[in-house]
Design a protein around this motif. Structure first.
Motif, PDB file in Angstrom:
ATOM      1  N   HIS A   1       0.829  -1.209   0.000  1.00  0.00           N
ATOM      2  CA  HIS A   1       0.000   0.000   0.000  1.00  0.00           C
ATOM      3  C   HIS A   1       0.865   1.262   0.000  1.00  0.00           C
ATOM      4  O   HIS A   1       0.532   2.245  -0.650  1.00  0.00           O
ATOM      5  CB  HIS A   1      -0.937  -0.018   1.210  1.00  0.00           C
ATOM      6  CG  HIS A   1      -1.877   1.140   1.263  1.00  0.00           C
ATOM      7  ND1 HIS A   1      -2.907   1.286   0.365  1.00  0.00           N
ATOM      8  CD2 HIS A   1      -1.942   2.219   2.087  1.00  0.00           C
ATOM      9  CE1 HIS A   1      -3.556   2.406   0.634  1.00  0.00           C
ATOM     10  NE2 HIS A   1      -2.995   2.981   1.677  1.00  0.00           N
ATOM     11  N   VAL A   2       1.992   1.219   0.708  1.00  0.00           N
ATOM     12  CA  VAL A   2       2.877   2.379   0.799  1.00  0.00           C
ATOM     13  C   VAL A   2       3.702   2.550  -0.473  1.00  0.00           C
ATOM     14  O   VAL A   2       4.158   3.637  -0.772  1.00  0.00           O
ATOM     15  CB  VAL A   2       3.790   2.243   2.046  1.00  0.00           C
ATOM     16  CG1 VAL A   2       4.839   3.306   2.085  1.00  0.00           C
ATOM     17  CG2 VAL A   2       2.950   2.316   3.299  1.00  0.00           C
ATOM     18  N   GLY A   3       3.869   1.460  -1.241  1.00  0.00           N
ATOM     19  CA  GLY A   3       4.591   1.589  -2.501  1.00  0.00           C
ATOM     20  C   GLY A   3       5.846   0.752  -2.614  1.00  0.00           C
ATOM     21  O   GLY A   3       6.619   0.924  -3.555  1.00  0.00           O
ATOM     22  N   VAL A   4       6.080  -0.156  -1.683  1.00  0.00           N
ATOM     23  CA  VAL A   4       7.233  -1.051  -1.782  1.00  0.00           C
ATOM     24  C   VAL A   4       6.948  -2.031  -2.925  1.00  0.00           C
ATOM     25  O   VAL A   4       5.847  -2.554  -3.024  1.00  0.00           O
ATOM     26  CB  VAL A   4       7.449  -1.813  -0.449  1.00  0.00           C
ATOM     27  CG1 VAL A   4       8.611  -2.773  -0.562  1.00  0.00           C
ATOM     28  CG2 VAL A   4       7.680  -0.832   0.689  1.00  0.00           C
ATOM     29  N   PRO A   5       7.938  -2.265  -3.799  1.00  0.00           N
ATOM     30  CA  PRO A   5       7.708  -3.179  -4.929  1.00  0.00           C
ATOM     31  C   PRO A   5       7.329  -4.582  -4.457  1.00  0.00           C
ATOM     32  O   PRO A   5       7.884  -5.099  -3.491  1.00  0.00           O
ATOM     33  CB  PRO A   5       9.054  -3.204  -5.649  1.00  0.00           C
ATOM     34  CG  PRO A   5       9.769  -1.969  -5.202  1.00  0.00           C
ATOM     35  CD  PRO A   5       9.256  -1.660  -3.835  1.00  0.00           C
ATOM     36  N   ALA A   6       6.379  -5.183  -5.154  1.00  0.00           N
ATOM     37  CA  ALA A   6       5.866  -6.505  -4.781  1.00  0.00           C
ATOM     38  C   ALA A   6       6.958  -7.577  -4.718  1.00  0.00           C
ATOM     39  O   ALA A   6       6.961  -8.381  -3.788  1.00  0.00           O
ATOM     40  CB  ALA A   6       4.755  -6.925  -5.735  1.00  0.00           C
ATOM     41  N   PRO A   7       7.910  -7.611  -5.672  1.00  0.00           N
ATOM     42  CA  PRO A   7       8.953  -8.646  -5.557  1.00  0.00           C
ATOM     43  C   PRO A   7       9.772  -8.524  -4.268  1.00  0.00           C
ATOM     44  O   PRO A   7      10.122  -9.525  -3.651  1.00  0.00           O
ATOM     45  CB  PRO A   7       9.824  -8.422  -6.794  1.00  0.00           C
ATOM     46  CG  PRO A   7       8.929  -7.752  -7.776  1.00  0.00           C
ATOM     47  CD  PRO A   7       8.011  -6.909  -6.958  1.00  0.00           C
TER      48      PRO A   7
END
Length: 165
Positions: A130-136
């Protein structure tokens, strides 16, 4: 130049100078050992630099996780606002036992388990997304903590062994 053909008697050739051969072998061994020592030192230096960089990254990740943990989830904020809305809309009337039984009878049965995005174990990872950390990156962190990373792809999945706070 015609003597190179190979019809020469090898017993007539003088023996090689042993001191000279020993000097060549010693020089080769010393230069090879020097090269290998310098190479190992260079590799060790790079490993130390990578370890420091990894520690800095890990510290940043811990700080990010702490910041994410301090952010209230949407569900918590929504639940906290419900009692205030109920009080504001009708402060005098209170539901009776009959009203509650009718409501329970009308509502469909809740599925057994907890949604993945509400599970205590997975909540912080959904916050990271939600905060924007990349999914991988989030999936790698989940794997390092022994959790299944594919759950991020299905936040509404019902987990039978889910844990609510």
């Amino acid at each position: 130049m015609d003597n190179i053909v190979g019809d020469m008697d090898k017993s007539e050739i003088p023996p090689l100078n042993q001191k000279r051969i020993l000097a060549f072998v010693n020089h080769f061994l010393v230069s090879t050992c020097t090269f290998l020592n310098e190479f190992a030192l260079g590799c060790e230096t790079k490993f130390v630099q990578m370890e420091r960089q990894l520690q800095k990254t890990e510290a940043s990740l811990v700080i990010l996780e702490a910041k994410l943990a301090s952010i209230p989830t949407e569900q918590t904020a929504h639940e906290e606002s419900k009692p205030e809305e109920a009080k504001a809309s009708d402060p005098i009337s209170h539901p009776t036992e009959e009203d509650l039984t009718e409501t329970e009878a009308q509502s469909p049965p809740e599925p057994a388990g907890v949604r993945a995005c509400e599970d205590v174990r997975y909540r912080k990872f959904f916050k990271m997304l939600h905060v924007g950390v990349p999914a991988p990156a989030v999936k790698i962190k989940m794997q390092s903590e022994g959790l299944e990373p594919r759950i991020l792809d299905t936040p509404d999945l019902i987990l039978a062994d889910g844990i609510l706070e």
